[in-house]
Write a protein that holds these residues in place. Structure first.
Motif, PDB file in Angstrom:
ATOM      1  N   TYR A  44      39.169   0.239   7.336  1.00  0.00           N
ATOM      2  CA  TYR A  44      38.215   1.088   6.603  1.00  0.00           C
ATOM      3  C   TYR A  44      37.539   0.336   5.463  1.00  0.00           C
ATOM      4  O   TYR A  44      36.396   0.602   5.131  1.00  0.00           O
ATOM      5  N   ALA A  45      38.235  -0.649   4.875  1.00  0.00           N
ATOM      6  CA  ALA A  45      37.651  -1.394   3.748  1.00  0.00           C
ATOM      7  C   ALA A  45      36.434  -2.171   4.215  1.00  0.00           C
ATOM      8  O   ALA A  45      35.358  -2.102   3.599  1.00  0.00           O
ATOM      9  N   PHE A  46      36.596  -2.908   5.320  1.00  0.00           N
ATOM     10  CA  PHE A  46      35.478  -3.678   5.840  1.00  0.00           C
ATOM     11  C   PHE A  46      34.384  -2.754   6.344  1.00  0.00           C
ATOM     12  O   PHE A  46      33.190  -3.016   6.162  1.00  0.00           O
ATOM     13  N   GLY A  47      34.809  -1.651   6.969  1.00  0.00           N
ATOM     14  CA  GLY A  47      33.833  -0.660   7.449  1.00  0.00           C
ATOM     15  C   GLY A  47      32.984  -0.115   6.319  1.00  0.00           C
ATOM     16  O   GLY A  47      31.773   0.051   6.457  1.00  0.00           O
ATOM     17  N   GLY A  48      33.622   0.119   5.165  1.00  0.00           N
ATOM     18  CA  GLY A  48      32.893   0.610   4.003  1.00  0.00           C
ATOM     19  C   GLY A  48      31.834  -0.377   3.556  1.00  0.00           C
ATOM     20  O   GLY A  48      30.694  -0.003   3.262  1.00  0.00           O
ATOM     21  N   LEU A  49      32.202  -1.671   3.544  1.00  0.00           N
ATOM     22  CA  LEU A  49      31.243  -2.713   3.146  1.00  0.00           C
ATOM     23  C   LEU A  49      30.064  -2.757   4.103  1.00  0.00           C
ATOM     24  O   LEU A  49      28.904  -2.866   3.699  1.00  0.00           O
ATOM     25  N   LEU A  50      30.401  -2.685   5.396  1.00  0.00           N
ATOM     26  CA  LEU A  50      29.376  -2.722   6.440  1.00  0.00           C
ATOM     27  C   LEU A  50      28.397  -1.574   6.248  1.00  0.00           C
ATOM     28  O   LEU A  50      27.173  -1.745   6.283  1.00  0.00           O
ATOM     29  N   LEU A  51      28.952  -0.408   6.000  1.00  0.00           N
ATOM     30  CA  LEU A  51      28.123   0.790   5.804  1.00  0.00           C
ATOM     31  C   LEU A  51      27.239   0.618   4.574  1.00  0.00           C
ATOM     32  O   LEU A  51      26.053   0.954   4.588  1.00  0.00           O
ATOM     33  N   TYR A  52      27.815   0.020   3.516  1.00  0.00           N
ATOM     34  CA  TYR A  52      27.045  -0.215   2.289  1.00  0.00           C
ATOM     35  C   TYR A  52      25.846  -1.111   2.577  1.00  0.00           C
ATOM     36  O   TYR A  52      24.708  -0.795   2.217  1.00  0.00           O
ATOM     37  N   VAL A  53      26.111  -2.236   3.265  1.00  0.00           N
ATOM     38  CA  VAL A  53      25.035  -3.201   3.542  1.00  0.00           C
ATOM     39  C   VAL A  53      23.943  -2.558   4.393  1.00  0.00           C
ATOM     40  O   VAL A  53      22.755  -2.605   4.066  1.00  0.00           O
ATOM     41  N   ILE A  54      24.368  -1.915   5.479  1.00  0.00           N
ATOM     42  CA  ILE A  54      23.375  -1.344   6.404  1.00  0.00           C
ATOM     43  C   ILE A  54      22.560  -0.258   5.718  1.00  0.00           C
ATOM     44  O   ILE A  54      21.331  -0.222   5.819  1.00  0.00           O
ATOM     45  N   SER A  55      23.232   0.615   4.971  1.00  0.00           N
ATOM     46  CA  SER A  55      22.483   1.722   4.369  1.00  0.00           C
ATOM     47  C   SER A  55      21.534   1.230   3.284  1.00  0.00           C
ATOM     48  O   SER A  55      20.424   1.741   3.152  1.00  0.00           O
ATOM     49  N   PHE A 105      17.491  -9.182  -1.144  1.00  0.00           N
ATOM     50  CA  PHE A 105      18.560  -9.695  -0.288  1.00  0.00           C
ATOM     51  C   PHE A 105      19.779 -10.099  -1.130  1.00  0.00           C
ATOM     52  O   PHE A 105      20.909  -9.702  -0.845  1.00  0.00           O
ATOM     53  N   TRP A 106      19.526 -10.843  -2.206  1.00  0.00           N
ATOM     54  CA  TRP A 106      20.661 -11.342  -2.985  1.00  0.00           C
ATOM     55  C   TRP A 106      21.258 -10.267  -3.876  1.00  0.00           C
ATOM     56  O   TRP A 106      22.445 -10.342  -4.225  1.00  0.00           O
ATOM     57  N   ILE A 107      20.460  -9.275  -4.254  1.00  0.00           N
ATOM     58  CA  ILE A 107      21.051  -8.175  -5.028  1.00  0.00           C
ATOM     59  C   ILE A 107      22.014  -7.377  -4.143  1.00  0.00           C
ATOM     60  O   ILE A 107      23.128  -7.026  -4.557  1.00  0.00           O
ATOM     61  N   ILE A 108      21.595  -7.139  -2.905  1.00  0.00           N
ATOM     62  CA  ILE A 108      22.492  -6.462  -1.958  1.00  0.00           C
ATOM     63  C   ILE A 108      23.772  -7.280  -1.780  1.00  0.00           C
ATOM     64  O   ILE A 108      24.894  -6.761  -1.829  1.00  0.00           O
ATOM     65  N   MET A 109      23.590  -8.597  -1.636  1.00  0.00           N
ATOM     66  CA  MET A 109      24.751  -9.476  -1.461  1.00  0.00           C
ATOM     67  C   MET A 109      25.666  -9.442  -2.690  1.00  0.00           C
ATOM     68  O   MET A 109      26.886  -9.451  -2.561  1.00  0.00           O
ATOM     69  N   LEU A 110      25.043  -9.395  -3.876  1.00  0.00           N
ATOM     70  CA  LEU A 110      25.831  -9.410  -5.124  1.00  0.00           C
ATOM     71  C   LEU A 110      26.768  -8.208  -5.185  1.00  0.00           C
ATOM     72  O   LEU A 110      27.968  -8.345  -5.437  1.00  0.00           O
ATOM     73  N   PHE A 111      26.204  -7.017  -4.901  1.00  0.00           N
ATOM     74  CA  PHE A 111      27.051  -5.829  -5.006  1.00  0.00           C
ATOM     75  C   PHE A 111      28.056  -5.746  -3.865  1.00  0.00           C
ATOM     76  O   PHE A 111      29.187  -5.284  -4.059  1.00  0.00           O
ATOM     77  N   ALA A 112      27.646  -6.235  -2.691  1.00  0.00           N
ATOM     78  CA  ALA A 112      28.609  -6.304  -1.600  1.00  0.00           C
ATOM     79  C   ALA A 112      29.761  -7.217  -1.989  1.00  0.00           C
ATOM     80  O   ALA A 112      30.931  -6.908  -1.741  1.00  0.00           O
ATOM     81  N   ALA A 113      29.404  -8.342  -2.639  1.00  0.00           N
ATOM     82  CA  ALA A 113      30.434  -9.306  -3.037  1.00  0.00           C
ATOM     83  C   ALA A 113      31.383  -8.689  -4.051  1.00  0.00           C
ATOM     84  O   ALA A 113      32.603  -8.853  -3.951  1.00  0.00           O
ATOM     85  N   ILE A 114      30.814  -7.951  -5.013  1.00  0.00           N
ATOM     86  CA  ILE A 114      31.691  -7.334  -6.026  1.00  0.00           C
ATOM     87  C   ILE A 114      32.678  -6.384  -5.365  1.00  0.00           C
ATOM     88  O   ILE A 114      33.879  -6.408  -5.639  1.00  0.00           O
ATOM     89  N   LEU A 121      29.544 -11.111   5.950  1.00  0.00           N
ATOM     90  CA  LEU A 121      28.708 -10.052   5.368  1.00  0.00           C
ATOM     91  C   LEU A 121      27.254 -10.497   5.255  1.00  0.00           C
ATOM     92  O   LEU A 121      26.334  -9.730   5.548  1.00  0.00           O
ATOM     93  N   SER A 122      27.033 -11.763   4.837  1.00  0.00           N
ATOM     94  CA  SER A 122      25.657 -12.209   4.647  1.00  0.00           C
ATOM     95  C   SER A 122      24.933 -12.326   5.977  1.00  0.00           C
ATOM     96  O   SER A 122      23.738 -12.044   6.064  1.00  0.00           O
ATOM     97  N   LEU A 123      25.669 -12.729   7.019  1.00  0.00           N
ATOM     98  CA  LEU A 123      25.040 -12.795   8.351  1.00  0.00           C
ATOM     99  C   LEU A 123      24.671 -11.399   8.835  1.00  0.00           C
ATOM    100  O   LEU A 123      23.584 -11.172   9.378  1.00  0.00           O
ATOM    101  N   ILE A 124      25.585 -10.445   8.627  1.00  0.00           N
ATOM    102  CA  ILE A 124      25.292  -9.062   9.016  1.00  0.00           C
ATOM    103  C   ILE A 124      24.098  -8.538   8.232  1.00  0.00           C
ATOM    104  O   ILE A 124      23.169  -7.933   8.780  1.00  0.00           O
ATOM    105  N   ASN A 125      24.101  -8.842   6.923  1.00  0.00           N
ATOM    106  CA  ASN A 125      22.996  -8.440   6.055  1.00  0.00           C
ATOM    107  C   ASN A 125      21.683  -9.029   6.561  1.00  0.00           C
ATOM    108  O   ASN A 125      20.668  -8.329   6.685  1.00  0.00           O
ATOM    109  N   LEU A 126      21.716 -10.314   6.908  1.00  0.00           N
ATOM    110  CA  LEU A 126      20.509 -10.998   7.393  1.00  0.00           C
ATOM    111  C   LEU A 126      20.011 -10.362   8.691  1.00  0.00           C
ATOM    112  O   LEU A 126      18.810 -10.136   8.870  1.00  0.00           O
TER     113      LEU A 126
END
Lengths: 333, 75, 220
Positions: free
Chosen positions: C22-33, C55-64, C106-111
């Motif tokens: 669920y943790a990774f799923g949550g991140l995935l959902l965050y990036v996609i949404s 792109f990098w702002i999304i990555m920053l919060f995903a990273a946090i 995450l960054s590849l999925i984001n891309l």
């Protein structure tokens, strides 16, 4: 107060045509034209063509203004093209004063090939252009800084003091990690607080200086932004300290963060400004003060000023450390 | 404490009055004042900020010291 | 010895991640949404500066979100257990490497979703991927260290943001310039200095983490 050196603020007219005879009003700053009297000489200098034209006559209105008559040399210039000429004035009191690119020389006549006779530019006074200096002690004249160049003794030493005191904080943070003596932690935290204080002063004074020289309270400059982020990191350091209750644990973790923070400070304030262009002098691959930025008359005041501000900072730090120790003594009692 | 705040406020006020009392051009305003006199007031403003800052800092240290003294007296 | 410890610790992280999907799923959902929200608000191919900054702002919060849990989610008892088993150097290195892999993923999925929704305006893809790798490396090394610090300070996520943002600014600024050059398809010689800077930053942060982490990891 040591006066500023002299310079030329403005000339009028700013545009002239080739082979004209023009009468130029020259407005000086801190000049002593009346005193210098008949020793005043004036030239039009066109660097690109290595051409110098003497003033045929100079009349003094007052200390700050003279009127010089020039014959603009007949140079080869097409119709829409233009050249810049510098105005140089020399007198026995102020030495050489100059305004770069003071007069724009155009060609009004349709004749695209004005008579080329550079030799006609009277050469009888060319030998007189020597780099003579003013006869009195003065600080350098800079066109947008003027008297605010004196801020060098106030704004810049704030950062020197901050760097010194933050370095003390680093040294004692490292020392704490080696000895686990809480006394070192007290010195580290007080040093970081005093360092932040001098950093904030540096930022505010820099902001005021920037407003009236560069035109904005905040300029987008690597050094300014770097300083702001550095202060943010040290604020974070204080917040981190506040969030831990246990003394030994707080000291240890804060010391670790302090070392990271200092690394970032070195990156922001020392390495990045040298890699990028900055409005601040001495950056962009040319570190430190060079001869142009700081002449010997300013060094004479600047170095004692830096030492003085640093000593003041150290004194404040010393008082705070002693107070912190007493507080701790009461707390433990 | 209140006495000190009033004291330092008067100090700042005196500084401001001192700066603004200088001869100004008819089109007044901060810009005009600061640029006049070869921008000497920029240097004055910077020095005043530093002095006021250091004074406030020393006052706050003084206040803390007073608290410690009171504590020492109580013991 | 160190390598062996690092290996088994990474294995442990992966096993934990798989168990807590669920943790990774949550991140995935965050990036996609977030990417989808960007698409809904722009609805067209956007300018390179906005493109890369978002792109990098999304990555920053995903990273946090992703890296905060690397130390914060572990209880004190669990940390004590690891402390008795492995050397602190192995712990921080394993965290950095594991977080690097997580960030890269995450960054590849984001891309992928970025290109899908907002269009592909990247002219020099290999260079952009290089910026992704270097950026992820920086995120993982800085944030693993800061997460360790924050976990010692009462497991506070807000504190983690406060501590890491100012430190991350040089990294983000450099990586944004670098990837914008990659989007514009500028020559390698222009990007050379950014690569040197990013590698330098990463080396410095990892060296600091390696030296300083043992002091955080002491048993108290």
């Amino acid at each position: 107060m040591v006066p500023l050196g002299s310079g030329i603020v403005a000339v009028n007219p700013k545009v002239a045509s080739v082979s004209d005879t023009i009468s130029v009003d020259i407005k000086g700053y801190n000049t002593h034209f009346q005193e210098a009297g008949s020793s005043i000489k004036a030239w039009l200098k066109i660097d690109t063509l290595k051409l110098i034209s003497c003033a045929t006559s100079v009349s003094v209105a007052n200390d700050q203004s003279i009127t010089a008559k020039f014959h603009v040399p007949s140079i080869k210039l097409s119709k829409n093209d233009y050249l810049f000429a510098d105005v140089v004035v020399n007198d026995s009191k102020d030495g050489n004063v100059m305004l770069d690119e003071a007069i724009r020389i155009t060609n009004k006549s349709d004749d695209t090939l004005a008579a080329m006779s550079s030799s006609a530019a009277s050469s009888n006074c060319i030998d007189d252009i020597k780099n003579t200096k003013a006869t009195y002690l003065h600080f350098p004249y800079r066109s947008i800084l003027y008297e605010s160049i004196r801020n060098l003794y106030f704004h810049v030493p704030m950062w020197f003091t901050m760097m010194l005191i933050i370095t003390i904080s680093l040294v004692y943070s490292i020392k704490y990690l080696r000895t686990f003596n809480l006394n070192d932690d007290i010195i580290a935290v007080e040093a970081s607080k005093v360092g932040i204080f001098f950093g904030v002063l540096g930022l505010i004074t820099g902001s005021i200086w920037a407003r009236f020289t560069w035109g904005a309270w905040w300029v987008n400059d690597v050094k300014v932004n770097g300083a702001a982020v550095t202060l943010l990191i040290y604020f974070a350091y204080l917040i981190l300290r506040n969030s831990i209750d246990d003394e030994q644990k707080r000291a240890r973790i804060a010391a670790v963060y302090s070392i990271i923070a200092f690394t970032m400070l070195v990156l922001f304030l020392i390495i990045f400004p040298r890699m990028n262009d900055s409005l601040h002098p001495g950056n962009g691959g040319n570190p430190g003060f060079n001869k142009y930025d700081l002449d010997s008359s300013m060094r004479m005041v600047f170095y004692p000023a830096v030492i003085g501000w640093c000593l003041l900072g150290m004194w404040i730090l010393n008082i705070r450390i002693r107070m912190n120790r007493i507080t701790k003594y009461f707390f433990e009692k | 404490m209140i006495k000190k705040i009033i004291l330092s406020l008067t100090f700042i006020l005196a500084l401001i009055i001192n700066i603004s009392a200088q001869p100004m051009n008819s089109a007044s305003g901060l810009e005009q004042t600061m640029v006049s006199g070869g921008k000497i007031y920029v240097a004055i403003a910077v020095l005043s900020v530093i002095l006021v800052g250091i004074f406030f800092y020393l006052f706050s240290i003084d206040a803390k010291l007073r608290k410690l003294e009171d504590k020492a007296k109580q013991d | 010895m160190l390598l062996k410890e690092v290996k088994s610790l990474i294995k442990k992280e992966v096993a934990l991640e798989i168990r807590q999907k669920y943790a990774f799923g949550g991140l995935l959902l965050y990036v996609i949404s977030t990417v989808f929200i960007c698409y809904l608000s722009f609805k067209r191919v956007i300018e390179p500066p906005v493109y890369v900054a978002l792109f990098w702002i999304i990555m920053l919060f995903a990273a946090i979100n992703a890296i905060a849990k690397s130390f914060l989610s572990e209880s004190r008892g669990l940390q004590l257990y690891f402390y008795s088993l492995a050397s602190p150097e192995a712990v921080i290195l394993s965290k950095i490497i594991y977080n690097l892999v997580l960030m890269l993923l995450l960054s590849l999925i984001n891309l992928f979703f970025y290109i899908l929704f907002l269009g592909n305006i990247i002219q020099d893809m290999p260079m952009f991927l290089l910026s992704l790798i270097l950026g992820s490396f920086g995120f993982s090394s800085v944030m693993s260290m800061v997460s360790a610090i924050a976990s010692k300070a009462n497991h506070n996520v807000t504190l983690m943001a406060i501590l890491s943002f100012p430190i991350l600014i040089p990294l983000i600024m450099t990586v944004i310039r670098f990837s914008k050059n990659a989007i514009d398809g500028l020559d390698f010689s222009v990007n050379y200095q950014y690569i040197v800077m990013l590698v330098g930053l990463n080396v410095i942060v990892i060296a600091l983490a390696y030296i300083l982490f043992p002091y955080l990891w002491r048993n108290e």
